[in-house]
Design an enzyme around this catalytic site. Structure first.
Site, mmCIF file in Angstrom:
data_model
loop_
_atom_site.group_PDB
_atom_site.id
_atom_site.type_symbol
_atom_site.label_atom_id
_atom_site.label_comp_id
_atom_site.label_asym_id
_atom_site.label_seq_id
_atom_site.Cartn_x
_atom_site.Cartn_y
_atom_site.Cartn_z
ATOM 1 N N CYS A 108 -32.507 116.916 -26.650
ATOM 2 C CA CYS A 108 -32.505 118.020 -27.400
ATOM 3 C C CYS A 108 -33.162 119.375 -26.710
ATOM 4 O O CYS A 108 -34.059 119.110 -26.343
ATOM 5 C CB CYS A 108 -33.410 117.477 -28.507
ATOM 6 S SG CYS A 108 -33.850 118.881 -29.578
ATOM 7 N N ASN A 140 -25.846 120.252 -16.264
ATOM 8 C CA ASN A 140 -24.277 119.909 -16.166
ATOM 9 C C ASN A 140 -23.510 119.969 -17.367
ATOM 10 O O ASN A 140 -24.067 119.169 -18.271
ATOM 11 C CB ASN A 140 -24.166 118.299 -15.630
ATOM 12 C CG ASN A 140 -22.625 118.074 -15.186
ATOM 13 O OD1 ASN A 140 -22.234 118.709 -14.024
ATOM 14 N ND2 ASN A 140 -21.861 117.201 -16.002
ATOM 15 N N GLU A 141 -22.679 120.836 -17.618
ATOM 16 C CA GLU A 141 -21.859 121.058 -18.549
ATOM 17 C C GLU A 141 -22.555 120.613 -19.997
ATOM 18 O O GLU A 141 -22.698 120.295 -20.875
ATOM 19 C CB GLU A 141 -20.660 119.913 -18.915
ATOM 20 C CG GLU A 141 -19.786 120.321 -17.632
ATOM 21 C CD GLU A 141 -18.700 119.264 -17.762
ATOM 22 O OE1 GLU A 141 -18.358 118.237 -18.418
ATOM 23 O OE2 GLU A 141 -17.316 119.596 -17.287
ATOM 24 N N CYS A 152 -32.278 117.294 -35.370
ATOM 25 C CA CYS A 152 -33.630 116.651 -35.511
ATOM 26 C C CYS A 152 -34.609 117.687 -36.022
ATOM 27 O O CYS A 152 -34.391 118.677 -36.058
ATOM 28 C CB CYS A 152 -33.975 116.078 -33.877
ATOM 29 S SG CYS A 152 -34.677 117.418 -32.767
ATOM 30 N N GLU A 292 -15.425 122.153 -10.482
ATOM 31 C CA GLU A 292 -14.725 120.690 -10.479
ATOM 32 C C GLU A 292 -13.334 120.988 -10.840
ATOM 33 O O GLU A 292 -13.057 121.496 -12.030
ATOM 34 C CB GLU A 292 -15.614 119.990 -11.676
ATOM 35 C CG GLU A 292 -16.758 119.622 -11.396
ATOM 36 C CD GLU A 292 -17.261 118.565 -12.760
ATOM 37 O OE1 GLU A 292 -16.721 117.846 -13.403
ATOM 38 O OE2 GLU A 292 -18.648 118.737 -12.846
ATOM 39 N N TRP A 300 -10.732 109.949 -19.310
ATOM 40 C CA TRP A 300 -11.354 109.922 -20.701
ATOM 41 C C TRP A 300 -10.337 110.294 -21.426
ATOM 42 O O TRP A 300 -10.391 110.514 -22.802
ATOM 43 C CB TRP A 300 -12.453 111.119 -20.574
ATOM 44 C CG TRP A 300 -12.209 112.349 -19.726
ATOM 45 C CD1 TRP A 300 -12.520 112.367 -18.413
ATOM 46 C CD2 TRP A 300 -11.430 113.312 -20.027
ATOM 47 N NE1 TRP A 300 -12.192 113.586 -18.144
ATOM 48 C CE2 TRP A 300 -11.504 114.136 -18.775
ATOM 49 C CE3 TRP A 300 -10.680 113.926 -21.044
ATOM 50 C CZ2 TRP A 300 -10.854 115.359 -18.829
ATOM 51 C CZ3 TRP A 300 -9.789 114.897 -20.922
ATOM 52 C CH2 TRP A 300 -10.074 115.972 -19.821
ATOM 53 N N GLU A 340 -17.526 105.829 -14.661
ATOM 54 C CA GLU A 340 -16.234 106.749 -14.335
ATOM 55 C C GLU A 340 -15.401 105.969 -13.294
ATOM 56 O O GLU A 340 -14.952 106.533 -12.491
ATOM 57 C CB GLU A 340 -16.575 108.212 -13.977
ATOM 58 C CG GLU A 340 -17.263 108.754 -15.281
ATOM 59 C CD GLU A 340 -17.517 110.326 -14.829
ATOM 60 O OE1 GLU A 340 -17.665 110.806 -13.824
ATOM 61 O OE2 GLU A 340 -17.348 111.039 -15.725
HETATM 62 C C1 GLA Z 1 -17.187 116.467 -16.316
HETATM 63 C C2 GLA Z 1 -18.411 116.256 -15.415
HETATM 64 C C3 GLA Z 1 -18.422 115.370 -14.373
HETATM 65 C C4 GLA Z 1 -17.233 114.317 -14.844
HETATM 66 C C5 GLA Z 1 -15.970 114.811 -15.235
HETATM 67 C C6 GLA Z 1 -15.067 113.705 -15.439
HETATM 68 O O1 GLA Z 1 -16.534 117.710 -15.790
HETATM 69 O O2 GLA Z 1 -19.201 117.432 -15.191
HETATM 70 O O3 GLA Z 1 -19.383 114.847 -14.166
HETATM 71 O O4 GLA Z 1 -18.121 113.359 -15.538
HETATM 72 O O5 GLA Z 1 -16.288 115.400 -16.455
HETATM 73 O O6 GLA Z 1 -13.933 114.018 -15.753
HETATM 74 ZN ZN ZN Z 2 -33.061 118.686 -31.815
#
Ligand code: GLA
Ligand code: ZN
Length: 608
Positions: A108, A140-141, A152, A292, A300, A340
């Site tokens: 969180c 990351n993302e 929460c 990326e 996915w 993955e």
């Molecule tokens: C995202 C993530 C990566 C990986 C890819 C897979 O972009 O940043 O770590 O999980 O998806 O498609």
């Molecule tokens: Zn929270």
């Protein structure tokens, strides 16, 4: 700066495999790698017990071989010792369920404990590698897997503080949120609870504020990491944004970063990829990185198809055409284990190079510069408008971004560059401004009024105020400007018009327009407002009273943009020195420009 390479996971291998990886990287022209962004449990296997030996060795080997490094901070994957010690760092979903350890992004943003631990690990990374690595990626993302929003207790308390700053008194909050409706009046700040698992529609004013709060909270979390890295490093810092993703206001997230990066998994949807590239460039009006780039199959989707030879070349060249500084392929090394395991890579499971390595090399060798697309057409964009459309709508089939893409495609196929522009951007240099489905215009209203070149605005624009209330005057403060007023509207699925000798179908929404001093270019020929104005013009200000597809805009826009060429599968970019074109097809393709026929090779990019 040009950045070409791949995402690499040295921690997934025995060290004796690394030299071969590095050899292959060099063979195929990989100059940069991004590493380390999920490696927390490797470098800190137990609280305070650091073991940087693996990263040290990997970094040393890569650097010795002249490969540049983007190092990711590992905060997207808090290790089990931290989760066990402080389970309150785990996020809660909108049904009130805790999201647990076992995948990633299980934290969180509001948790003070998590911030402290994040700060510690980020500082450790920065202290150790601040002078060694060439760039940084934060986390990351953010927001991936639906993690922008947490419900929460930490978030409830923090949101209340945010609300106090914004509204000062509970009375003011009750008024702005319309809390008289359905007896939602609060007596004091602490009365506020998240609408977890409610029987029906939640308060739309509250939801908009909550989404704003979540962005502010994530930006604050990112700023904490930025400050700590910058204490020890002057290398540029980025974060990997996502495509077609609107849960976070990326305009705000981009502000303090040195450059924007994004993860391109758009597959064969080339115009969607193009629009995302342009959006990413538009966030800072600067070159961006594809940090990326899918190299093939993902893991996915319901069915994860593999791509034929050559597509990597197209994806890399397309990013280039839209002003990127390069692409990193995801991922270099392929592994047969882990969540993955089905994801494609440049190498195969046995570590042998695939055609994807050749494709990468070939694409990279054709790129020697960086493109700066000139400013031509501006499309107004606001992340808060995505939220407003999402929170409450009279037609659930309307999708803001998809309808916007129809307009985007029409402009691109006429051969013009697109920038997305935001409320505080300077728009003076563009030759055309399009304002599509922009419920809330805020300060941009004045820019529309005083823009000296043509403006095209559509239905749903200027209908909401900053608190997500519908306005009494629509389009708000712009009725004189467009010479009309919207008196009523409906979420009707179809209402037809006849425009310029052709029939077009308006979808999802139609306005009843009272014309004051505009010229009527088309009327509705079906639907609830049959016979009334559908397309109007006052001077250079155009208003369109429904949602139309690419075909309509392709026609309408020729009034402003002389078609430069005609092709559905060639992209063009105008730069200061001329035009660049890209063949989106894996076969020969020809087109006409300025009375000249040009034949392009498969996926070729060429100056003309
Ligand atoms: C995202 C993530 C990566 C990986 C890819 C897979 O972009 O940043 O770590 O999980 O998806 O498609
Ligand atoms: Zn929270």
């Amino acid at each position: 700066m040009s950045i070409f390479g791949a995402d690499y996971y040295p921690e997934h291998w025995d060290t004796d495999k690394w030299p071969e990886h590095v050899r292959l990287m060099k063979q195929f022209g990989i100059e940069w790698v991004r590493i380390g962004e999920f490696a927390w449990a490797i470098v800190e296997p137990d609280e305070g017990k650091y073991d940087f030996s693996l990263l040290d060795k990997a970094i040393e080997l890569l650097k010795k071989n002249g490969i540049k490094i983007i190092l990711g901070t590992p905060t997207a994957t808090p290790p089990i010792w931290l989760v066990n010690k402080y389970p309150e760092i785990l996020p809660v979903d909108k049904y009130g369920r805790v999201r647990n350890f076992g995948s990633r992004r299980h934290y969180c943003f509001s948790s003070k404990v998590y911030r402290q631990y994040s700060q510690k690990i980020v500082e450790e990374y920065a202290k150790r590698y601040g002078q060694v690595v060439d760039a940084w990626q934060i986390d990351n993302e953010f927001g991936c897997h639906d993690t922008s929003f947490c419900y929460c207790e930490n978030c409830r308390k923090k949101f209340i503080e945010w609300l106090k700053t914004k509204y000062k008194t509970v009375e003011e909050l009750n008024y702005r949120w319309g809390n008289r409706f359905w007896s939602q009046m609060l007596r004091n700040w602490d009365d506020f609870v998240f609408p977890i698992n409610t029987p029906t529609f939640e308060n739309p004013h509250m939801l908009l504020d909550y989404m704003r709060f979540c962005t502010d909270n994530i930006v604050e979390y990112q700023n904490m990491q930025l400050e700590n890295i910058r204490k020890y490093s002057s290398a540029p810092i980025t974060h990997n944004f996502m495509g077609d993703f609107f849960d976070i206001d990326y305009k705000k997230l981009a502000k303090n970063l040195d450059f924007v990066s994004w993860d391109n998994y758009m597959g064969m949807d080339h115009y969607r990829a193009a629009a995302n590239h342009d959006l990413m460039r538009s966030l800072k009006k600067k070159p961006f990185l594809v940090i990326e780039q899918q190299s093939g199959r993902v893991n996915w989707l319901a069915s994860n198809e593999q791509y034929s030879k050559g597509y990597i070349e197209l994806w890399i060249k397309q990013a280039y055409l839209h002003g990127s500084m390069g692409s990193l392929l995801f991922r270099f090394d392929q592994i047969g284990w882990g969540a993955e395991q089905y994801l494609g890579a440049m190498l195969d499971y046995a570590g042998r190079p695939t055609h994807r390595c050749e494709d990468f090399k070939r694409a990279k060798e054709t790129i020697h510069d960086q493109i700066d697309p000139v400013k031509e057409v501006a499309i107004y964009f606001d992340y808060e408008n995505v939220w407003i459309h999402r929170i409450n709508h009279i037609n659930q089939s309307f999708r803001y971004w998809n309808s916007l893409l129809e307009i985007y495609k029409a402009v691109r196929k006429l051969g013009y560059n697109v920038d997305f522009v935001f409320e505080d951007d300077d728009i003076g240099d563009y030759q055309l401004l399009i304002v599509p489905y922009a419920s809330k215009l805020g300060g941009f209203t004045q820019k529309i009024k005083y823009f000296s070149k043509p403006v095209i605005m559509t239905c749903m624009s200027g209908i909401k105020n900053d608190y997500n209330w519908l306005c009494e005057e629509m389009p708000n403060d712009l009725t004189d400007c467009f010479g009309l007023e919207v008196l009523d509207f409906g979420g009707n699925e179809t209402s037809e018009i006849f425009f310029d000798g052709e029939k077009f179908v308006g979808r999802h929404w139609c306005d009843r327009v009272a014309v004051r001093e505009a010229e009527v270019l088309a009327v509705f020929t079906s639907g609830p407002f049959i016979g009334e104005a559908a397309v109007c013009k006052k001077g250079e200000k155009y208003y369109i009273a429904s949602v139309f597809d690419e075909r309509f805009f392709a026609k309408m826009l020729t009034n402003f943009l002389k078609p430069r060429f005609a092709s559905d599968d060639i992209e063009i970019c105008r730069t200061k020195s001329g035009f660049k074109v890209l063949n989106l097809k894996n076969s020969f393709n020809d087109f006409w420009i300025a009375n000249k026929k040009i034949v392009l090779n498969p996926f070729e990019v060429r100056d003309i």
